[in-house]
Design a protein around this motif. Structure first.
Motif, PDB file in Angstrom:
ATOM      1  N   ALA A  44       5.810 -12.033  13.394  1.00  0.00           N
ATOM      2  CA  ALA A  44       4.581 -12.525  12.749  1.00  0.00           C
ATOM      3  C   ALA A  44       3.587 -11.389  12.523  1.00  0.00           C
ATOM      4  CB  ALA A  44       3.947 -13.622  13.599  1.00  0.00           C
ATOM      5  N   TYR A  45       3.435 -10.517  13.514  1.00  0.00           N
ATOM      6  CA  TYR A  45       2.501  -9.394  13.393  1.00  0.00           C
ATOM      7  C   TYR A  45       2.948  -8.442  12.282  1.00  0.00           C
ATOM      8  CZ  TYR A  45      -0.340  -5.325  14.598  1.00  0.00           C
ATOM      9  OH  TYR A  45      -1.217  -4.262  14.542  1.00  0.00           O
ATOM     10  N   ASN A  46       4.226  -8.160  12.212  1.00  0.00           N
ATOM     11  CA  ASN A  46       4.724  -7.220  11.205  1.00  0.00           C
ATOM     12  C   ASN A  46       4.637  -7.766   9.791  1.00  0.00           C
ATOM     13  OD1 ASN A  46       5.489  -4.808  12.717  1.00  0.00           O
ATOM     14  ND2 ASN A  46       6.953  -6.138  13.756  1.00  0.00           N
ATOM     15  N   ILE A  47       4.697  -9.090   9.643  1.00  0.00           N
ATOM     16  CA  ILE A  47       4.467  -9.711   8.336  1.00  0.00           C
ATOM     17  C   ILE A  47       3.021  -9.457   7.910  1.00  0.00           C
ATOM     18  CG2 ILE A  47       4.229 -11.920   7.130  1.00  0.00           C
ATOM     19  CD1 ILE A  47       6.589 -12.916   8.905  1.00  0.00           C
ATOM     20  N   VAL A  48       2.099  -9.692   8.838  1.00  0.00           N
ATOM     21  CA  VAL A  48       0.672  -9.492   8.544  1.00  0.00           C
ATOM     22  C   VAL A  48       0.383  -8.025   8.252  1.00  0.00           C
ATOM     23  CG1 VAL A  48      -1.662  -9.590   9.511  1.00  0.00           C
ATOM     24  CG2 VAL A  48      -0.083 -11.494   9.874  1.00  0.00           C
ATOM     25  N   ARG A  49       0.975  -7.139   9.018  1.00  0.00           N
ATOM     26  CA  ARG A  49       0.716  -5.696   8.855  1.00  0.00           C
ATOM     27  C   ARG A  49       1.077  -5.206   7.455  1.00  0.00           C
ATOM     28  NH1 ARG A  49       3.920  -1.629   9.348  1.00  0.00           N
ATOM     29  NH2 ARG A  49       5.571  -2.898  10.278  1.00  0.00           N
ATOM     30  N   GLN A  50       2.129  -5.787   6.870  1.00  0.00           N
ATOM     31  CA  GLN A  50       2.517  -5.385   5.518  1.00  0.00           C
ATOM     32  C   GLN A  50       1.488  -5.805   4.472  1.00  0.00           C
ATOM     33  OE1 GLN A  50       6.899  -6.029   4.580  1.00  0.00           O
ATOM     34  NE2 GLN A  50       6.787  -6.996   6.583  1.00  0.00           N
ATOM     35  N   ALA A  51       0.875  -6.972   4.682  1.00  0.00           N
ATOM     36  CA  ALA A  51      -0.115  -7.484   3.723  1.00  0.00           C
ATOM     37  C   ALA A  51      -1.517  -6.985   4.031  1.00  0.00           C
ATOM     38  CB  ALA A  51      -0.111  -9.013   3.736  1.00  0.00           C
ATOM     39  N   LEU A  52      -1.755  -6.654   5.295  1.00  0.00           N
ATOM     40  CA  LEU A  52      -3.098  -6.296   5.755  1.00  0.00           C
ATOM     41  C   LEU A  52      -2.999  -5.150   6.768  1.00  0.00           C
ATOM     42  CD1 LEU A  52      -6.033  -7.481   5.383  1.00  0.00           C
ATOM     43  CD2 LEU A  52      -5.609  -8.768   7.486  1.00  0.00           C
ATOM     44  N   PRO A  53      -2.773  -3.901   6.289  1.00  0.00           N
ATOM     45  CA  PRO A  53      -2.565  -2.772   7.201  1.00  0.00           C
ATOM     46  C   PRO A  53      -3.686  -2.560   8.208  1.00  0.00           C
ATOM     47  CG  PRO A  53      -2.027  -2.160   4.943  1.00  0.00           C
ATOM     48  CD  PRO A  53      -2.673  -3.505   4.878  1.00  0.00           C
ATOM     49  N   GLU A  54      -4.925  -2.962   7.845  1.00  0.00           N
ATOM     50  CA  GLU A  54      -6.059  -2.746   8.757  1.00  0.00           C
ATOM     51  C   GLU A  54      -5.992  -3.612  10.009  1.00  0.00           C
ATOM     52  OE1 GLU A  54      -7.935  -4.917   5.094  1.00  0.00           O
ATOM     53  OE2 GLU A  54      -6.155  -3.716   5.531  1.00  0.00           O
ATOM     54  N   VAL A  55      -5.017  -4.513  10.091  1.00  0.00           N
ATOM     55  CA  VAL A  55      -4.874  -5.314  11.304  1.00  0.00           C
ATOM     56  C   VAL A  55      -4.574  -4.423  12.505  1.00  0.00           C
ATOM     57  CG1 VAL A  55      -2.381  -5.761  11.148  1.00  0.00           C
ATOM     58  CG2 VAL A  55      -3.878  -7.450  12.232  1.00  0.00           C
TER      59      VAL A  55
END
Length: 225
Positions: A44-55
């Motif tokens: 889940a985190y890696n999905i978000v990181r691709q769309a929102l690197p600033e996470v």
């Protein structure tokens, strides 16, 4: 001032299926909660990181959810996880718990959600695209039409009766029972297809029951009619 917990559905795997609302909430939150030991292993985190690197600039806390049917162990992990989250809410932090698919469909998040609400804190659910909708789209098929029924079934439990229900059956989390499920579908002369790792690296599409292997990864979903 106390904080608020958001259960954020990040969708089935493709970062482009992350909703605009999910992106906004994650941006606004101070703390990110992941249901695994570390960021590197959290889908889940890696999905978000691709769309929102600033996470990656945000504080991350780990709430480990064991893959077990042992009720005692599950309750212990839920209480421990809720206790960790509560520490941040008490300090007024906005907190986002990332979960695959949608938080309302067989999600580990919902247990934390209930406990946090019982403790008197605010908690909200941010819907995500469910895996079975993404799989149906990948297969270029509808899930239900007209008066057709749709049944969502946890495939790792006893499913004999559920498979005889009319309409479309979505079998989630078949896990190690995939071979057994396949045999049951054959007995019923059902038409079935499966997608493994939908939207993720290593995605595989099996368009017929015969193509479905005896074993597959955890993120495998069958649609049977």
């Amino acid at each position: 001032m106390t904080g608020i917990l958001y259960g954020v559905g990040v969708g089935p795997g493709d970062p482009e299926l992350l909703t605009l609302k999910a992106v906004r909430i994650i941006k606004e939150c101070d703390v990110i909660v992941i249901p695994t030991v570390d960021k590197a292993t959290c889908t889940a985190y890696n999905i978000v990181r691709q769309a929102l690197p600033e996470v990656e600039e945000k504080e991350v806390i780990s709430v480990v959810m064991p893959m077990t049917k042992d009720k005692k162990k599950l309750i212990e992990s839920h209480l421990l996880g809720a206790g960790k989250v509560e520490e941040y809410l008490r300090r007024g932090r906005k907190t986002a718990f990332l979960t695959l698919g949608d938080p309302t469909v067989y999600s580990t998040y919902i247990y934390i959600h209930k406990l946090i609400l019982q403790k008197g804190y605010k908690a909200e659910i941010i819907n995500g695209i469910p895996s079975f909708c993404a799989v149906a789209a990948k297969l270029r098929e509808g899930l239900a039409e007209g008066a057709e029924q749709l049944h969502i079934i946890p495939g790792s439990y006893k499913i004999e009766d559920a498979l005889t229900l009319p309409g479309t059956k979505v079998l989630m989390k078949t896990g190690s029972k995939l071979g057994e499920v396949k045999e049951q579908l054959k007995t019923l002369n059902a038409a079935a297809a499966m997608v493994e790792n939908c939207g993720l690296e290593g995605e595989k599409i099996y368009k017929t029951l015969e193509e479905i292997p005896e074993e597959a990864g955890y993120y495998s979903l069958i649609i049977a009619k």
